[in-house]
Design an enzyme around this catalytic site. Structure first.
Site, short mmCIF file in Angstrom:
data_model
loop_
_atom_site.label_atom_id
_atom_site.label_comp_id
_atom_site.label_asym_id
_atom_site.label_seq_id
_atom_site.Cartn_x
_atom_site.Cartn_y
_atom_site.Cartn_z
N ASP A 200 0.70 -1.09 -0.18
CA ASP A 200 0.01 -0.17 0.05
C ASP A 200 1.01 1.14 0.02
O ASP A 200 2.07 0.96 0.30
CB ASP A 200 -0.88 -0.10 1.32
CG ASP A 200 -2.08 1.10 1.27
OD1 ASP A 200 -2.25 1.60 0.13
OD2 ASP A 200 -2.47 1.49 2.39
N GLU A 203 2.65 4.97 -4.02
CA GLU A 203 2.83 6.00 -4.90
C GLU A 203 4.23 6.66 -5.23
O GLU A 203 4.61 7.05 -6.27
CB GLU A 203 1.58 7.16 -4.80
CG GLU A 203 0.22 6.34 -5.17
CD GLU A 203 -0.04 5.55 -4.05
OE1 GLU A 203 0.44 5.85 -3.00
OE2 GLU A 203 -1.09 4.64 -4.32
N ASP A 274 -8.86 3.49 -3.06
CA ASP A 274 -10.02 3.93 -2.22
C ASP A 274 -11.28 4.50 -2.82
O ASP A 274 -11.59 5.61 -2.89
CB ASP A 274 -9.48 4.91 -1.20
CG ASP A 274 -8.36 4.26 -0.42
OD1 ASP A 274 -8.05 3.18 -0.32
OD2 ASP A 274 -7.65 5.31 0.32
O1 MIG Z 1 -3.98 6.12 4.40
O2 MIG Z 1 -3.94 0.92 5.53
O3 MIG Z 1 -5.86 2.16 0.09
O4 MIG Z 1 -6.82 -0.05 1.43
O5 MIG Z 1 -7.06 0.25 4.36
C1 MIG Z 1 -4.79 5.00 4.24
C2 MIG Z 1 -5.04 1.86 5.52
C3 MIG Z 1 -3.70 3.90 4.16
C4 MIG Z 1 -4.93 3.14 2.14
C5 MIG Z 1 -5.59 1.67 1.31
C6 MIG Z 1 -6.48 1.22 2.14
C7 MIG Z 1 -6.01 0.88 3.48
C8 MIG Z 1 -5.67 2.06 4.40
N1 MIG Z 1 -4.36 2.65 3.44
#
Ligand code: MIG
Length: 562
Positions: A200, A203, A274
């Site tokens: 996650d 980017e 998201d």
């Molecule tokens: O700032 O890890 O897209 O799937 O549950 C949020 C927490 C960070 C973004 C991800 C999402 C995940 C969440 N993350």
């Protein structure tokens, strides 16, 4: 930094460009969309055959945050007779959001947890973020600092921003040494029984504004600035994760990533980030996933039920009727929103959910075959109608239905309140999956289909041979290597079905069986055209419009008169 202007400045032309440096151009010529996808993926890579269990159902939420909560969750699936293969653990399993650590208060014994779940047929996938906490004594930080593994400011200081762990530094995945180091950390999770890794925030995301353009990634003696690295940061993190898992575990790695780039299909599945629990985002899921597929990313999905906002019962039911066909089938939701496990709604939702999830498990062998051939052709699993009906003007614009492989057409309801669906069927003969009704047309046609809350209109192409499974609540619950179950729809067609161990790379050395099925003149012939895997089907069971036929496979072959 790249820009695409697709009909915004002018409807007469498209344009694209990038800041600084030269662009490399690749031209693909082919007669069909399928040709072009094949060539594009010959260049950028193809989605490798996944492990069978990854095609099952995944349950996630930010944040399941204790061992007991995860155990209760698994038990609820079992008690409700709902299939489930995977539970995803979001950032709350970590100690202070430090990657490659576990919070011992919340998860005192992760190994024991994964062992118990394994016995129930359920696996764990854990999230990993790139942002590495700045903390003396923390092994990831100290090793990375000692070896210059992190991105730097133009002055050569270690660059810091803020992410979940607070002050954080960013691994330089453009360096093969850093990728190997990162990949080697997967051992920590594998040793505790973790089956896959979810990447996650790659980017990379950062809370105190984006990384400046001039942040330096030293690379393998090849410094590059962030503006050059940004687009491939997630891709390279996925690559590091994939290779780390492959080296240490040996089986086909399961990685899921949020950020990716051309070619990430070689290393990882992806989800669409998201979304929200709103109808517009369910509607969007269809073109999003079909477009990703056309771009080589076959193994993709949305957060089923929607991530942000509160999901309603009706939206949940309709979303699972799309999700059960998406290659990656994962329900995920955000902290603070309504819980989205099916039993959080009501009994009817559980029953509708079960019907969709069971259909998915029923079709896993068909999906697996699509992945098997997809590794050779680059063709996606979830397909826009236009991919197979290029000359059909309606198919070109149709975003409310999709094909799963060449033979299934799903026309889910994606509008609140609707209990009927206008379904477009391209020219040819189709069978209603639920009723067996035959619908033929020399041209494409619109039909009106009843679609109560528990029904996703589904059509099968005449001549289809669909390999299916008996009911299972997790992959491997039953021995599916004895009987080859086929659902057959009258017409002419053929299908190649694959049988292997479902987890190792041995298939690349020929360790698989391939059964060629040919449907013609009311007869189905099955013959084993590649014999490389030790287990073989003994019998074939054929279902055709309410009738069942059984035949012995002799030397891998049989013929059934329908
Ligand atoms: O700032 O890890 O897209 O799937 O549950 C949020 C927490 C960070 C973004 C991800 C999402 C995940 C969440 N993350």
């Amino acid at each position: 930094k790249t820009n695409f202007d697709m009909g915004y400045s002018s409807t007469d032309y498209y344009s694209f460009g990038a800041a600084d440096g030269e662009l490399d151009y690749y031209f693909f010529y082919g007669d069909t969309i399928a040709d072009i996808i094949s060539q594009y993926t010959a260049l950028t890579g193809r989605c490798p055959l996944p492990q069978l269990w990854t095609l099952g159902y995944h349950q996630s939420r930010w944040g399941y945050s204790s061992q007991q909560e995860v155990l209760d969750l698994a038990q609820n699936f079992i008690d409700n007779d709902l299939p489930c293969d995977v539970i995803h653990m979001d950032i709350d399993y970590m100690d202070n959001y430090k990657v490659f650590t576990v919070d011992k208060n919340r998860f005192p014994d992760l190994t024991a947890l994964s062992d118990i779940l394994h016995q129930k047929g359920i696996r764990l996938v854990t999230i990993i973020d790139p942002g590495t906490k700045v903390e003396n004594g923390y092994h990831m930080y100290e090793e990375g600092i000692k070896n210059n593994y992190f991105a730097q400011t133009p002055d050569g200081e270690v660059y810091e921003n803020v992410v979940w762990p607070g002050d954080s530094v960013f691994p330089d995945y453009t360096s093969s040494i850093v990728r190997n180091w990162w990949g080697s950390q997967t051992k920590f999770l594998l040793d505790q029984g973790i089956s896959g890794i979810w990447n996650d925030m790659n980017e990379p995301a950062s809370f105190h504004g984006p990384l400046p353009d001039d942040v330096v990634f030293p690379g393998d003696d090849m410094p590059r600035q962030h503006k050059e690295v940004h687009n491939v940061f997630g891709h390279l993190m996925a690559k590091a994760t994939y290779e780390g898992l492959k080296q240490r575990d040996g089986r086909r790695p399961f990685v899921i990533t949020r950020a990716c780039y051309a070619g990430t299909q070689k290393y990882s599945t992806a989800w669409t980030g998201d979304n929200h629990s709103i109808w517009a985002h369910l509607q969007m899921a269809i073109p999003q996933l079909c477009n990703l597929g056309m771009s080589g990313m076959s193994f993709v999905g949305t957060d089923v039920g929607g991530f942000g906002s509160d999901c309603t019962k009706e939206l949940m039911c309709r979303w699972v009727e799309v999700g059960c066909f998406s290659p990656l089938f994962r329900n995920h939701s955000a902290i603070g929103t309504r819980y989205q496990e099916p039993w959080r709604f009501d009994q009817e939702t559980v029953d509708i959910y079960r019907k969709a999830a069971q259909l998915r498990y029923h079709l896993i062998p068909y999906y697996y075959d699509l992945f098997f051939t997809g590794e050779k052709t680059g063709l996606p699993i979830m397909r826009s109608l236009v991919l197979h009906y290029e000359k059909d003007e309606v198919a070109k614009e149709c975003n409310t239905e999709f094909l799963a492989g060449p033979n299934l057409l799903a026309a889910p309801v994606v509008t609140q309140g609707d209990r009927k669906k206008m379904v477009y069927l391209p020219a040819g003969t189709w069978y209603d999956y639920w009723t067996g009704e035959k619908i033929s047309g020399d041209q494409g046609q619109w039909i009106l289909r009843d679609a109560p809350l528990d029904t996703c209109p589904l059509y099968v192409k005449a001549g289809a041979v669909l390999p299916v499974w008996p009911k299972q609540n997790y992959v491997g619950e039953k021995d599916t290597n004895q009987v080859l179950m086929l659902e057959v729809y009258p017409g002419e067609g053929s299908w190649d079905h694959f049988q292997d161990d479902g987890e190792s790379f041995a298939y690349r050395d020929g360790v698989y069986n391939q059964y060629h099925c040919e449907l013609k003149d009311g007869k189905l012939t099955v013959s084993c055209v590649h014999d490389g895997y030790e287990k073989h089907y003994q019998r074939v069971q054929v279902h055709c419009l309410g009738k069942t036929f059984e035949a012995e496979l002799k030397d891998g072959a049989c013929c059934v008169e329908l």
